[in-house]
Write a protein that holds these residues in place. Structure first.
Motif, short mmCIF file in Angstrom:
data_model
loop_
_atom_site.label_atom_id
_atom_site.label_comp_id
_atom_site.label_asym_id
_atom_site.label_seq_id
_atom_site.Cartn_x
_atom_site.Cartn_y
_atom_site.Cartn_z
N ILE A 48 10.11 -17.82 -8.58
CA ILE A 48 10.59 -19.14 -8.99
C ILE A 48 10.65 -19.24 -10.52
CG2 ILE A 48 10.04 -21.61 -8.97
CD1 ILE A 48 8.89 -21.10 -6.13
N ARG A 49 9.66 -18.67 -11.19
CA ARG A 49 9.66 -18.71 -12.67
C ARG A 49 10.83 -17.93 -13.25
NH1 ARG A 49 3.23 -18.00 -14.02
NH2 ARG A 49 2.69 -20.20 -13.71
N LYS A 50 11.16 -16.80 -12.63
CA LYS A 50 12.27 -15.98 -13.13
C LYS A 50 13.63 -16.60 -12.81
CE LYS A 50 9.78 -11.62 -12.80
NZ LYS A 50 9.65 -10.36 -12.05
N ASN A 51 13.70 -17.38 -11.75
CA ASN A 51 14.95 -17.99 -11.31
C ASN A 51 14.83 -19.50 -11.41
OD1 ASN A 51 16.29 -15.49 -10.33
ND2 ASN A 51 14.54 -15.46 -8.96
N ARG A 52 15.04 -20.01 -12.60
CA ARG A 52 14.90 -21.45 -12.83
C ARG A 52 15.86 -22.27 -11.97
NH1 ARG A 52 10.14 -22.70 -15.15
NH2 ARG A 52 9.69 -21.17 -16.74
N ASP A 53 16.93 -21.64 -11.52
CA ASP A 53 17.90 -22.35 -10.68
C ASP A 53 17.62 -22.15 -9.18
OD1 ASP A 53 18.53 -19.67 -10.80
OD2 ASP A 53 20.69 -19.97 -10.83
N PHE A 54 16.37 -21.80 -8.86
CA PHE A 54 15.98 -21.62 -7.46
C PHE A 54 16.30 -22.90 -6.69
CE2 PHE A 54 13.14 -20.97 -3.85
CZ PHE A 54 13.23 -19.60 -3.66
N HIS A 60 11.42 -26.37 -0.95
CA HIS A 60 10.80 -27.32 -0.02
C HIS A 60 10.54 -26.64 1.33
CE1 HIS A 60 11.15 -31.21 -2.23
NE2 HIS A 60 11.95 -30.43 -2.96
N LYS A 61 11.47 -25.83 1.77
CA LYS A 61 11.32 -25.12 3.05
C LYS A 61 10.12 -24.16 2.99
CE LYS A 61 13.96 -22.18 6.19
NZ LYS A 61 15.25 -21.51 6.42
N ILE A 62 10.02 -23.43 1.89
CA ILE A 62 8.90 -22.49 1.71
C ILE A 62 7.57 -23.23 1.70
CG2 ILE A 62 7.82 -20.92 0.06
CD1 ILE A 62 10.74 -20.10 -0.72
N LEU A 63 7.51 -24.31 0.93
CA LEU A 63 6.27 -25.09 0.85
C LEU A 63 5.90 -25.71 2.19
CD1 LEU A 63 6.72 -26.77 -2.64
CD2 LEU A 63 5.23 -24.85 -2.04
N ARG A 64 6.90 -26.12 2.97
CA ARG A 64 6.63 -26.66 4.31
C ARG A 64 6.00 -25.58 5.20
NH1 ARG A 64 11.48 -27.54 6.44
NH2 ARG A 64 11.30 -25.79 7.82
N HIS A 65 6.54 -24.36 5.13
CA HIS A 65 5.98 -23.26 5.93
C HIS A 65 4.55 -22.94 5.51
CE1 HIS A 65 9.45 -22.22 8.36
NE2 HIS A 65 10.21 -22.30 7.28
#
Length: 90
Positions: A48-54, A60-65
């Motif tokens: 996420i840090r390397k891809n600021r346009d993530f 949100h999907k990742i955090l939900r999982h």
């Protein structure tokens, strides 16, 4: 790895054998108490840090999982959630 953690890791892997979200060992050396895990070149945070346009929706999907898996660990009494008893206070 200390034998206590080695045995707990084996028990955790057996209890969550079908989990797609938990990173489990793929091999072990029982004589030396060694667990082998898949190798990843980076972490989610570094991605996420390397891809600021993530994409926000994917985040949100990742955090939900992650939250769902924490809930599953809690439901099977692997981690406590809620009020801490005196046994958790050092």
């Amino acid at each position: 790895m200390p034998w206590l953690f080695y045995n707990l890791s084996l028990h955790l892997a057996a209890e969550f054998a079908g989990s797609r979200r938990l990173r489990m060992h793929i091999d072990c050396n029982q004589e030396e108490g060694i667990l082998i895990y898949p190798y990843y070149k980076s972490t989610l945070l570094s991605l996420i840090r390397k891809n600021r346009d993530f994409p926000a929706m994917q985040l949100h999907k990742i955090l939900r999982h992650v939250a769902e898996e924490i809930g599953e660990l809690h439901n099977k009494s692997w981690i406590p959630i809620g009020k801490l008893s005196s046994t958790y206070i050092l």
